[in-house]
Write an enzyme that holds these catalytic residues in place. Structure first.
Site, PDB file in Angstrom:
ATOM      1  N   GLY A 150       0.843  -1.198   0.000  1.00  0.00           N
ATOM      2  CA  GLY A 150       0.000   0.000   0.000  1.00  0.00           C
ATOM      3  C   GLY A 150       0.870   1.236   0.000  1.00  0.00           C
ATOM      4  N   VAL A 180      30.703  -2.787  19.309  1.00  0.00           N
ATOM      5  CA  VAL A 180      31.135  -3.530  18.128  1.00  0.00           C
ATOM      6  C   VAL A 180      31.509  -2.544  17.027  1.00  0.00           C
ATOM      7  CG1 VAL A 180      30.378  -5.108  16.321  1.00  0.00           C
ATOM      8  CG2 VAL A 180      29.822  -5.578  18.718  1.00  0.00           C
ATOM      9  N   ALA A 206      21.056  -7.278  17.331  1.00  0.00           N
ATOM     10  CA  ALA A 206      19.801  -6.875  17.988  1.00  0.00           C
ATOM     11  C   ALA A 206      20.039  -5.542  18.684  1.00  0.00           C
ATOM     12  CB  ALA A 206      19.353  -7.946  18.975  1.00  0.00           C
ATOM     13  N   ARG A 247      15.184  -1.299  16.742  1.00  0.00           N
ATOM     14  CA  ARG A 247      14.408  -1.314  15.506  1.00  0.00           C
ATOM     15  C   ARG A 247      14.066   0.111  15.102  1.00  0.00           C
ATOM     16  NH1 ARG A 247      12.408  -6.274  14.142  1.00  0.00           N
ATOM     17  NH2 ARG A 247      10.537  -5.445  13.184  1.00  0.00           N
ATOM     18  N   ALA A 295       3.678  -4.675  21.132  1.00  0.00           N
ATOM     19  CA  ALA A 295       2.475  -5.100  20.425  1.00  0.00           C
ATOM     20  C   ALA A 295       1.209  -4.564  21.093  1.00  0.00           C
ATOM     21  CB  ALA A 295       2.443  -6.622  20.355  1.00  0.00           C
ATOM     22  N   HIS A 301      -3.909 -17.930  48.742  1.00  0.00           N
ATOM     23  CA  HIS A 301      -2.717 -18.598  49.275  1.00  0.00           C
ATOM     24  C   HIS A 301      -2.755 -20.075  48.890  1.00  0.00           C
ATOM     25  CE1 HIS A 301       0.526 -19.690  51.964  1.00  0.00           C
ATOM     26  NE2 HIS A 301      -0.224 -20.693  52.392  1.00  0.00           N
TER      27      HIS A 301
HETATM   28  P1  FAD Z   1       4.262  -4.764  12.655  1.00  0.00           P
HETATM   29  O1  FAD Z   1       3.894  -5.874  13.560  1.00  0.00           O
HETATM   30  O2  FAD Z   1       5.669  -4.590  12.275  1.00  0.00           O
HETATM   31  O3  FAD Z   1       3.337  -4.881  11.388  1.00  0.00           O
HETATM   32  C1  FAD Z   1       3.470  -4.058  10.284  1.00  0.00           C
HETATM   33  C2  FAD Z   1       2.948  -4.793   9.059  1.00  0.00           C
HETATM   34  O4  FAD Z   1       2.794  -3.863   8.003  1.00  0.00           O
HETATM   35  C3  FAD Z   1       3.903  -5.880   8.540  1.00  0.00           C
HETATM   36  O5  FAD Z   1       3.184  -7.042   8.229  1.00  0.00           O
HETATM   37  C4  FAD Z   1       4.483  -5.257   7.264  1.00  0.00           C
HETATM   38  O6  FAD Z   1       4.832  -6.217   6.296  1.00  0.00           O
HETATM   39  C5  FAD Z   1       3.302  -4.416   6.801  1.00  0.00           C
HETATM   40  N1  FAD Z   1       3.658  -3.298   5.927  1.00  0.00           N
HETATM   41  C6  FAD Z   1       4.610  -2.350   6.110  1.00  0.00           C
HETATM   42  N2  FAD Z   1       4.592  -1.450   5.109  1.00  0.00           N
HETATM   43  C7  FAD Z   1       3.614  -1.845   4.264  1.00  0.00           C
HETATM   44  C8  FAD Z   1       3.126  -1.339   3.038  1.00  0.00           C
HETATM   45  N3  FAD Z   1       3.619  -0.230   2.482  1.00  0.00           N
HETATM   46  N4  FAD Z   1       2.123  -2.002   2.428  1.00  0.00           N
HETATM   47  C9  FAD Z   1       1.609  -3.134   2.966  1.00  0.00           C
HETATM   48  N5  FAD Z   1       2.031  -3.660   4.123  1.00  0.00           N
HETATM   49  C10 FAD Z   1       3.020  -3.022   4.773  1.00  0.00           C
HETATM   50  N6  FAD Z   1       6.246  -6.810  21.606  1.00  0.00           N
HETATM   51  C11 FAD Z   1       5.558  -7.165  22.710  1.00  0.00           C
HETATM   52  O7  FAD Z   1       4.681  -6.414  23.139  1.00  0.00           O
HETATM   53  N7  FAD Z   1       5.791  -8.352  23.342  1.00  0.00           N
HETATM   54  C12 FAD Z   1       6.739  -9.219  22.915  1.00  0.00           C
HETATM   55  O8  FAD Z   1       6.923 -10.277  23.507  1.00  0.00           O
HETATM   56  C13 FAD Z   1       7.493  -8.869  21.764  1.00  0.00           C
HETATM   57  N8  FAD Z   1       8.433  -9.706  21.289  1.00  0.00           N
HETATM   58  C14 FAD Z   1       9.126  -9.364  20.156  1.00  0.00           C
HETATM   59  C15 FAD Z   1      10.116 -10.234  19.716  1.00  0.00           C
HETATM   60  C16 FAD Z   1      10.851  -9.920  18.583  1.00  0.00           C
HETATM   61  C17 FAD Z   1      11.915 -10.877  18.102  1.00  0.00           C
HETATM   62  C18 FAD Z   1      10.571  -8.718  17.874  1.00  0.00           C
HETATM   63  C19 FAD Z   1      11.322  -8.382  16.618  1.00  0.00           C
HETATM   64  C20 FAD Z   1       9.593  -7.848  18.309  1.00  0.00           C
HETATM   65  C21 FAD Z   1       8.868  -8.158  19.473  1.00  0.00           C
HETATM   66  N9  FAD Z   1       7.893  -7.302  19.987  1.00  0.00           N
HETATM   67  C22 FAD Z   1       7.208  -7.640  21.119  1.00  0.00           C
HETATM   68  C23 FAD Z   1       7.567  -6.028  19.322  1.00  0.00           C
HETATM   69  C24 FAD Z   1       6.290  -6.196  18.477  1.00  0.00           C
HETATM   70  O9  FAD Z   1       6.497  -7.228  17.535  1.00  0.00           O
HETATM   71  C25 FAD Z   1       5.972  -4.894  17.768  1.00  0.00           C
HETATM   72  O10 FAD Z   1       5.896  -3.848  18.709  1.00  0.00           O
HETATM   73  C26 FAD Z   1       4.633  -4.993  17.046  1.00  0.00           C
HETATM   74  O11 FAD Z   1       4.649  -6.029  16.109  1.00  0.00           O
HETATM   75  C27 FAD Z   1       4.310  -3.663  16.348  1.00  0.00           C
HETATM   76  O12 FAD Z   1       3.107  -3.783  15.683  1.00  0.00           O
HETATM   77  P2  FAD Z   1       2.766  -2.893  14.384  1.00  0.00           P
HETATM   78  O13 FAD Z   1       1.406  -3.275  13.969  1.00  0.00           O
HETATM   79  O14 FAD Z   1       3.065  -1.482  14.665  1.00  0.00           O
HETATM   80  O15 FAD Z   1       3.838  -3.329  13.284  1.00  0.00           O
HETATM   81  P1  NAD Z   2      16.741  -2.730  22.485  1.00  0.00           P
HETATM   82  O1  NAD Z   2      16.668  -1.269  22.338  1.00  0.00           O
HETATM   83  O2  NAD Z   2      15.934  -3.401  23.525  1.00  0.00           O
HETATM   84  O3  NAD Z   2      18.252  -3.171  22.748  1.00  0.00           O
HETATM   85  C1  NAD Z   2      19.288  -2.834  21.878  1.00  0.00           C
HETATM   86  C2  NAD Z   2      20.602  -2.802  22.659  1.00  0.00           C
HETATM   87  O4  NAD Z   2      21.673  -2.731  21.729  1.00  0.00           O
HETATM   88  C3  NAD Z   2      20.703  -1.582  23.556  1.00  0.00           C
HETATM   89  O5  NAD Z   2      20.994  -2.004  24.874  1.00  0.00           O
HETATM   90  C4  NAD Z   2      21.845  -0.775  22.921  1.00  0.00           C
HETATM   91  O6  NAD Z   2      22.616  -0.086  23.873  1.00  0.00           O
HETATM   92  C5  NAD Z   2      22.674  -1.866  22.252  1.00  0.00           C
HETATM   93  N1  NAD Z   2      23.517  -1.402  21.130  1.00  0.00           N
HETATM   94  C6  NAD Z   2      23.214  -0.509  20.169  1.00  0.00           C
HETATM   95  N2  NAD Z   2      24.242  -0.376  19.306  1.00  0.00           N
HETATM   96  C7  NAD Z   2      25.247  -1.201  19.725  1.00  0.00           C
HETATM   97  C8  NAD Z   2      26.558  -1.523  19.262  1.00  0.00           C
HETATM   98  N3  NAD Z   2      27.065  -0.957  18.176  1.00  0.00           N
HETATM   99  N4  NAD Z   2      27.282  -2.445  19.936  1.00  0.00           N
HETATM  100  C9  NAD Z   2      26.780  -3.031  21.044  1.00  0.00           C
HETATM  101  N5  NAD Z   2      25.535  -2.752  21.540  1.00  0.00           N
HETATM  102  C10 NAD Z   2      24.778  -1.867  20.893  1.00  0.00           C
HETATM  103  O7  NAD Z   2      16.409  -3.320  21.023  1.00  0.00           O
HETATM  104  P2  NAD Z   2      16.119  -4.804  20.527  1.00  0.00           P
HETATM  105  O8  NAD Z   2      16.534  -5.800  21.536  1.00  0.00           O
HETATM  106  O9  NAD Z   2      16.668  -4.870  19.146  1.00  0.00           O
HETATM  107  O10 NAD Z   2      14.550  -4.820  20.431  1.00  0.00           O
HETATM  108  C11 NAD Z   2      13.863  -3.842  19.642  1.00  0.00           C
HETATM  109  C12 NAD Z   2      12.532  -3.546  20.232  1.00  0.00           C
HETATM  110  O11 NAD Z   2      11.632  -4.619  19.988  1.00  0.00           O
HETATM  111  C13 NAD Z   2      12.532  -3.378  21.744  1.00  0.00           C
HETATM  112  O12 NAD Z   2      12.923  -2.091  22.127  1.00  0.00           O
HETATM  113  C14 NAD Z   2      11.114  -3.659  22.073  1.00  0.00           C
HETATM  114  O13 NAD Z   2      10.386  -2.473  21.884  1.00  0.00           O
HETATM  115  C15 NAD Z   2      10.709  -4.691  21.049  1.00  0.00           C
HETATM  116  N6  NAD Z   2      10.727  -6.033  21.664  1.00  0.00           N
HETATM  117  C16 NAD Z   2       9.939  -6.262  22.745  1.00  0.00           C
HETATM  118  C17 NAD Z   2       9.959  -7.491  23.361  1.00  0.00           C
HETATM  119  C18 NAD Z   2       9.100  -7.728  24.563  1.00  0.00           C
HETATM  120  O14 NAD Z   2       8.214  -6.919  24.800  1.00  0.00           O
HETATM  121  N7  NAD Z   2       9.309  -8.798  25.321  1.00  0.00           N
HETATM  122  C19 NAD Z   2      10.783  -8.504  22.882  1.00  0.00           C
HETATM  123  C20 NAD Z   2      11.582  -8.234  21.790  1.00  0.00           C
HETATM  124  C21 NAD Z   2      11.533  -6.984  21.187  1.00  0.00           C
END
Ligand code: FAD
Ligand code: NAD
Length: 475
Positions: A122, A246, A277, A280, A328, A452
């Site tokens: 989109g 790094v 990691a 983002r 999320a 409890h």
């Molecule tokens: P997204 O989930 O990124 O969805 C965006 C969607 O839009 C995607 O499907 C993408 O393909 C689509 N899109 C983008 N641009 C376009 C376009 N131009 N046209 C059509 N489609 C498009 N959060 C938590 O709360 N709890 C967790 O445990 C957690 N664990 C995580 C673990 C990992 C490894 C990662 C990477 C993230 C985690 N997060 C967690 C973060 C969570 O996934 C995000 O905060 C959440 O998915 C954001 O939702 P969103 O709808 O904004 O975007």
């Molecule tokens: P993060 O921000 O949690 O951690 C990134 C870490 O990388 C930071 O501590 C930062 O200081 C470090 N860093 C940055 N540049 C560096 C470098 N050059 N060398 C060494 N360290 C460096 O980000 P993430 O772990 O990538 O996760 C992204 C986001 O996804 C989170 O902030 C969170 O919002 C979401 N997420 C949420 C969950 C959850 O809710 N359980 C799980 C996974 C991801």
């Protein structure tokens, strides 16, 4: 021909798909465009969260936790299993089936609510027109919407001199699909993803080294909780190296050589796989045309006000592509709020009570302010805490590391923050969120009967301890 909708959502993650369902429930004709394709080559809604984020990571965290317990903890219960092994391919296939069930479930919900699902890209044009380019080579379609909701999510950040090759140098997507536990896994960033996915592979046998640039561990968490977490993760074998920046990484034959700068100067480390990691960033590539009227801020996020309105009339944005935590549940709540605002209802999100959870073992969860934030803001506060080691349930379970820490206003007793590290922290935080939403006091939690023996008694006792009247610890 132009198709007309009340609402067109771009992005089908937890922000977008939830907004689309709620808009349809409110009687608005709604389409949701999402470009994600699943492993089976078909449309897979749910965005990062369902496909390569929250859900698959939790599936692997659970599988690896069972394996870890089997090897390290069950003997204490008198359970002995000889010759235990893990089949990584089965574990990954189970994770994929959980993902498929949930992404398919969202499609079903779209059908049930009459949301039109459009698989493709989109792009927002001027005057709330949206160009939809379907996958599978069909022709571009023009949609006219009264309201557009941008929910395009986020993608991993890349750092200079560390190029993803998706084989040796991987992001979350690669780390959720490894076919064997690498002998040596390097992780850049000891943040949420680094800790969760690092834990998965460490439990399955990898030697995991996390390289964290900052001098402090988990700087966004409460310092006491971060300190306990650092100690417990070290005991588990996670090697977390703080102050390690790094500088570069390159693949040489079948390993990754990483140059790291720390207080002792530069050094080289070698790994079999390197997970990057480091955070983002909002994903807006190809989403906006120059004349669509939507502005980005200096951090590359879509600029929105507190109602999630962008600078273009009738265009809203939610989730990871806007300000606020990338979570999320935050994305989904924004999606619901926007749908309700479009339908003329009142809606408001309290960002102050968005809970955070890190799904390590033990889990870490918090809501509200940390103690260091209160100090910085000059707020007078009281602290109560309670260790899980003093709960009957924790000891009976054999899972009693960690504590609950509660911060309350010195004068009014209103709860300002709760920080938990320990078993079930992800669930225990919910009652603290509810109490804070109602602007409750520690006294309120202290007066409530908690069953409890449960882990929730630790929350109760921490609330009692705020006024130094805990029963099962010294005050
Ligand atoms: P997204 O989930 O990124 O969805 C965006 C969607 O839009 C995607 O499907 C993408 O393909 C689509 N899109 C983008 N641009 C376009 C376009 N131009 N046209 C059509 N489609 C498009 N959060 C938590 O709360 N709890 C967790 O445990 C957690 N664990 C995580 C673990 C990992 C490894 C990662 C990477 C993230 C985690 N997060 C967690 C973060 C969570 O996934 C995000 O905060 C959440 O998915 C954001 O939702 P969103 O709808 O904004 O975007
Ligand atoms: P993060 O921000 O949690 O951690 C990134 C870490 O990388 C930071 O501590 C930062 O200081 C470090 N860093 C940055 N540049 C560096 C470098 N050059 N060398 C060494 N360290 C460096 O980000 P993430 O772990 O990538 O996760 C992204 C986001 O996804 C989170 O902030 C969170 O919002 C979401 N997420 C949420 C969950 C959850 O809710 N359980 C799980 C996974 C991801």
């Amino acid at each position: 021909m132009t198709e007309k909708y009340d609402v067109v959502v771009i992005g089908g993650g937890p922000g977008g798909y939830v907004a689309a369902i709620r808009a349809a429930q409110l009687g608005l004709s709604t389409a949701c465009i999402d470009m994600n394709t699943g492993k089976d080559g078909k449309a897979a809604l749910g965005g990062t969260c369902l496909n390569v984020g929250c859900i698959p990571s939790k599936a692997l965290l659970d599988s690896s936790k069972h394996y870890h317990h089997l090897q390290h903890d069950y003997a204490a219960h008198g359970i002995n299993v000889e010759g235990a092994s893990i089949d990584i391919n089965t574990m990954i296939a189970r994770k994929d089936s959980v993902v498929k069930k949930l992404t398919g479930g969202v499609s079903q919900l779209f059908k049930a609510n009459k949301v039109k699902q459009l698989h493709g890209r989109g792009r927002l044009l001027a005057n709330r027109q949206v160009e939809f380019t379907p996958h599978a080579g069909k022709e571009t379609v023009l949609l006219q919407a009264d309201n557009v909701i941008l929910a395009a999510g986020s993608v991993p950040i890349a750092i200079p001199n560390v190029e993803y090759d998706n084989k040796y140098i991987i992001d979350n997507v690669g780390a959720l699909d490894l076919t064997e536990a690498p002998e040596r896994l390097g992780v850049i960033g000891a943040g949420v993803i680094g800790l969760e996915l690092g834990s998965v592979w460490q439990r399955l046998g990898s030697e995991v080294i996390l390289l964290e640039a900052l001098p402090d561990f988990l700087a966004t968490a409460d310092a006491d909780i971060a300190k306990q977490a650092g100690r417990l993760f070290k005991q588990q074998g996670l090697d977390i190296r703080l102050g390690s920046m790094v500088k570069s990484a390159r693949v040489v034959d079948t390993e990754v050589q990483v140059t790291v700068q720390d207080k002792n100067g530069e050094s080289e480390l070698s790994f079999d796989r390197l997970l990057v990691a480091v955070g983002r960033k909002p994903y807006t590539d190809g989403l906006l045309t120059d004349d669509c009227g939507v502005k980005l801020n200096e951090r590359g996020q879509i600029d929105v006000n507190d109602k999630s309105q962008t600078s273009a009339d009738g265009v809203w944005a939610v989730g990871d592509c806007v300000r606020g935590p990338m979570l999320a549940h935050k994305a989904s709540e924004e999606g619901i709020a926007v749908a309700e605002l479009i339908a003329g209802k009142a809606a408001h999100i309290h960002f102050d009570t968005v809970p955070w959870v890190i799904y390590t073992d033990p889990e870490i969860a918090w809501v509200g302010k940390t103690e260091q934030q209160l100090k910085e803001e000059g707020v007078a506060y009281k602290v109560g805490s309670f260790p899980f080691a003093a709960t009957g349930r924790g000891l009976a379970m054999g899972d009693a590391a960690g504590m609950v820490k509660m911060l309350a206003d010195e004068e009014t007793d209103e709860i300002l923050g709760v920080h938990i590290i320990g078993p079930g922290a992800s669930e225990l935080i919910a009652e603290c969120v509810v109490t804070m939403e109602f602007r409750g006091a520690s006294e309120d939690l202290a007066c409530i009967v908690h069953a409890h023996p449960t882990l929730s008694e630790a929350v109760h006792e921490a609330a009692l301890h705020v006024d130094r009247r805990a029963i099962h610890r010294g005050n």
